[in-house]
Design a protein around this motif. Structure first.
Motif, mmCIF file in Angstrom:
data_model
loop_
_atom_site.group_PDB
_atom_site.id
_atom_site.type_symbol
_atom_site.label_atom_id
_atom_site.label_comp_id
_atom_site.label_asym_id
_atom_site.label_seq_id
_atom_site.Cartn_x
_atom_site.Cartn_y
_atom_site.Cartn_z
ATOM 1 N N THR A 93 13.673 14.257 -14.448
ATOM 2 C CA THR A 93 12.405 14.497 -13.768
ATOM 3 C C THR A 93 11.805 13.184 -13.296
ATOM 4 O O THR A 93 12.188 12.106 -13.746
ATOM 5 C CB THR A 93 11.406 15.209 -14.694
ATOM 6 N N ALA A 94 10.845 13.309 -12.386
ATOM 7 C CA ALA A 94 10.156 12.129 -11.850
ATOM 8 C C ALA A 94 8.722 12.113 -12.348
ATOM 9 O O ALA A 94 8.109 13.162 -12.541
ATOM 10 C CB ALA A 94 10.189 12.146 -10.329
ATOM 11 N N ALA A 95 8.188 10.916 -12.513
ATOM 12 C CA ALA A 95 6.813 10.777 -12.997
ATOM 13 C C ALA A 95 5.808 10.815 -11.848
ATOM 14 O O ALA A 95 4.634 11.125 -12.044
ATOM 15 C CB ALA A 95 6.657 9.469 -13.770
ATOM 16 N N ASP A 96 6.252 10.489 -10.633
ATOM 17 C CA ASP A 96 5.359 10.418 -9.481
ATOM 18 C C ASP A 96 6.172 10.634 -8.210
ATOM 19 O O ASP A 96 7.382 10.893 -8.262
ATOM 20 C CB ASP A 96 4.628 9.069 -9.441
ATOM 21 N N ALA A 97 5.507 10.532 -7.062
ATOM 22 C CA ALA A 97 6.192 10.767 -5.789
ATOM 23 C C ALA A 97 7.238 9.696 -5.492
ATOM 24 O O ALA A 97 8.232 9.974 -4.814
ATOM 25 C CB ALA A 97 5.173 10.839 -4.649
ATOM 26 N N ALA A 98 7.028 8.499 -6.004
ATOM 27 C CA ALA A 98 8.043 7.459 -5.826
ATOM 28 C C ALA A 98 9.345 7.883 -6.506
ATOM 29 O O ALA A 98 10.437 7.730 -5.944
ATOM 30 C CB ALA A 98 7.548 6.126 -6.391
ATOM 31 N N LYS A 101 0.833 -1.207 0.000
ATOM 32 C CA LYS A 101 0.000 0.000 0.000
ATOM 33 C C LYS A 101 0.866 1.255 0.000
ATOM 34 O O LYS A 101 0.569 2.223 -0.715
ATOM 35 C CB LYS A 101 -0.935 -0.011 1.208
ATOM 36 N N ALA A 102 1.936 1.240 0.770
ATOM 37 C CA ALA A 102 2.824 2.401 0.823
ATOM 38 C C ALA A 102 3.417 2.702 -0.553
ATOM 39 O O ALA A 102 3.451 3.858 -0.995
ATOM 40 C CB ALA A 102 3.936 2.154 1.833
ATOM 41 N N LEU A 103 3.867 1.665 -1.240
ATOM 42 C CA LEU A 103 4.449 1.854 -2.574
ATOM 43 C C LEU A 103 3.392 2.297 -3.580
ATOM 44 O O LEU A 103 3.663 3.128 -4.453
ATOM 45 C CB LEU A 103 5.108 0.551 -3.031
ATOM 46 N N ARG A 104 2.181 1.755 -3.449
ATOM 47 C CA ARG A 104 1.100 2.142 -4.360
ATOM 48 C C ARG A 104 0.732 3.600 -4.153
ATOM 49 O O ARG A 104 0.490 4.341 -5.121
ATOM 50 C CB ARG A 104 -0.109 1.229 -4.117
ATOM 51 N N TRP A 105 0.707 4.056 -2.912
ATOM 52 C CA TRP A 105 0.374 5.451 -2.638
ATOM 53 C C TRP A 105 1.418 6.399 -3.229
ATOM 54 O O TRP A 105 1.075 7.447 -3.772
ATOM 55 C CB TRP A 105 0.252 5.675 -1.139
ATOM 56 N N LEU A 106 2.691 6.035 -3.121
ATOM 57 C CA LEU A 106 3.726 6.880 -3.722
ATOM 58 C C LEU A 106 3.539 6.979 -5.232
ATOM 59 O O LEU A 106 3.780 8.030 -5.829
ATOM 60 C CB LEU A 106 5.115 6.322 -3.405
ATOM 61 N N ALA A 107 3.101 5.885 -5.847
ATOM 62 C CA ALA A 107 2.871 5.887 -7.292
ATOM 63 C C ALA A 107 1.621 6.675 -7.664
ATOM 64 O O ALA A 107 1.505 7.187 -8.783
ATOM 65 C CB ALA A 107 2.755 4.450 -7.800
ATOM 66 N N GLU A 108 0.667 6.802 -6.732
ATOM 67 C CA GLU A 108 -0.565 7.546 -6.993
ATOM 68 C C GLU A 108 -0.364 9.057 -6.901
ATOM 69 O O GLU A 108 -1.108 9.823 -7.529
ATOM 70 C CB GLU A 108 -1.649 7.145 -5.981
ATOM 71 N N LEU A 109 0.625 9.484 -6.138
ATOM 72 C CA LEU A 109 0.818 10.910 -5.887
ATOM 73 C C LEU A 109 1.732 11.543 -6.932
ATOM 74 O O LEU A 109 2.659 10.896 -7.420
ATOM 75 C CB LEU A 109 1.424 11.117 -4.496
ATOM 76 N N PRO A 110 1.511 12.811 -7.258
ATOM 77 C CA PRO A 110 2.404 13.499 -8.211
ATOM 78 C C PRO A 110 3.762 13.751 -7.570
ATOM 79 O O PRO A 110 3.897 13.728 -6.340
ATOM 80 C CB PRO A 110 1.670 14.814 -8.504
#
Length: 402
Positions: A367-372, A342-351
């Motif tokens: 640049t990064a595509a997401d918060a991960a 869930k933690a990894l999924r949330w990082l991928a969900e966030l900008p």
């Protein structure tokens, strides 16, 4: 020559392996250079090397100078008796005890590799390998940033576990410390955490129905109301009447609970008014007044945006700040609590985040595509580039091997 570079050259075989010979004239063929050893004993273990007609398996020891064998007292150490090969940069002593086969690497290593590494170690730019970053393939960036993001989460999870141990496995108290620290932003994070440490959650819960009391406790403990016993201090963004109310309330609560203000400097320098610590502490008080157990909230939430929405309430607590709290405080708690996926999924969900370091990467075309990805870039800069750990970095290794 640095020892870590010599280890890198040996481990990844960045030397001419044609016609290898030991110093005593035996033919060498390296089948496997061994596994790095971080414990006591030789530098590499379980190497497989054909020396002359013999297939040897065992440890390999590396030194800058061959005389280091004696200087480090390996000749009398039982841990080094099984060594099958002594690899050195420079052979400066020819009467070594033990008759261990010895290989000199200096004539076999590219001067280009040595020159690039030397430039990196002396480079004062944002990152040492700036001029070469454009040649790095996208898949390598993607995989390395994913690994770095995971490294960052694991490192933070260790800190969460230490905090939990201090609190005897009280997750809500731990969440309070992490929430406070994240609200302080990097410049005042230590101060905000110290304030949280000085105010147990059980004390703050008694004041949840009294917003002025919560604000007074946080501001007073941070030293932003003077000493709470007389003249008001440095509440910069409050009106006089409101400030007096905070001072009166803090003066009473300080005596009632025997509180001692935190003795740490607070920073306002080069800070936008929206990030002033006075405002952030009031917003933190607002989050406490909402009456939620924040660890329970994140534990039960399914998506990142559910938590971001739950944090809405205190005036001025914008979307970017709420997402920052989730990334820097709550997601490490979720990960440490066993909900790694869930933690990894949330990082991928966030900008991706936006801060000075990430803008520095953007100026270099990274640049990064997401918060991960942005968490990975922060980890790369702080833990690898700043520390010049180029030989442990997938990007650095690839550029040296190019």
């Amino acid at each position: 020559m640095r020892e870590e570079l010599l280890h890198f050259i040996w481990r990844f075989r960045h030397f001419n392996q044609q016609e290898l010979w030991t110093e005593d004239g035996q033919r060498l063929h390296i089948l496997f250079p061994g596994e790095p050893n971080s414990h006591q004993g030789p530098d590499f273990g379980h190497a497989r090397i054909r020396i002359g007609e013999n297939l040897c398996e065992g440890p390999v020891e590396l030194h800058i100078h061959s005389s280091d064998w004696v200087r480090h007292a390996h000749d009398g150490d039982v841990h080094y008796q099984p060594v099958i090969l002594h690899v050195v940069w420079e052979h400066d002593r020819h009467d070594l005890p033990g008759n261990i086969p010895l290989l000199v690497l200096q004539p076999r290593v590219s001067k280009w590799l040595l020159s690039r590494y030397d430039r990196w170690m002396k480079e004062l730019a944002f990152v040492p390998c700036e001029p070469q970053l454009g040649s790095v393939d996208a898949p390598l960036w993607r995989d390395w940033l994913a690994e770095l993001s995971l490294q960052r989460l694991r490192r933070r999870a260790v800190a969460v576990q230490r905090c939990l141990q201090h609190h005897r496995q009280d997750w809500e108290e731990t969440a309070w410390w992490w929430l406070a620290r994240s609200m302080g932003l990097p410049v005042n994070a230590d101060l905000f955490e110290a304030v949280a440490r000085s105010l147990p959650l059980r004390l703050l819960r008694r004041q949840r129905a009294y917003p002025v009391a919560l604000e007074a406790l946080l501001l007073g403990q941070a030293g932003l109301l003077g000493d709470g016993a007389g003249e008001a201090g440095s509440l910069r963004d409050g009106a006089g009447q409101e400030q007096e109310a905070h001072v009166r309330e803090y003066r009473f609560l300080r005596v009632k609970y025997g509180l001692k203000p935190v003795e740490m400097p607070v920073s306002f320098l080069r800070m936008r008014p929206g990030n002033f610590p006075t405002l952030r502490l009031r917003q933190l008080a607002g989050l406490l007044a909402m009456g939620r157990g924040w660890y329970a909230v994140v534990r039960e939430a399914n998506t990142a945006e559910e938590v971001v929405a739950a944090l809405a309430g205190p005036p001025g607590l914008g979307l970017a700040m709420r997402r920052g709290i989730l990334v820097n405080a709550f997601i490490p708690l979720v990960f440490a609590g066993g909900q790694e996926e869930k933690a990894l999924r949330w990082l991928a969900e966030l900008p991706p985040e936006n801060n000075t370091i990430l803008r520095g990467w953007k100026a270099l075309g990274v640049t990064a595509a997401d918060a991960a990805g942005s968490q990975g870039l922060l980890e790369l800069k702080k833990e690898y580039c700043n520390a010049r750990r180029c030989l442990e970095c997938a990007i650095g290794r690839a550029l040296l091997a190019a």
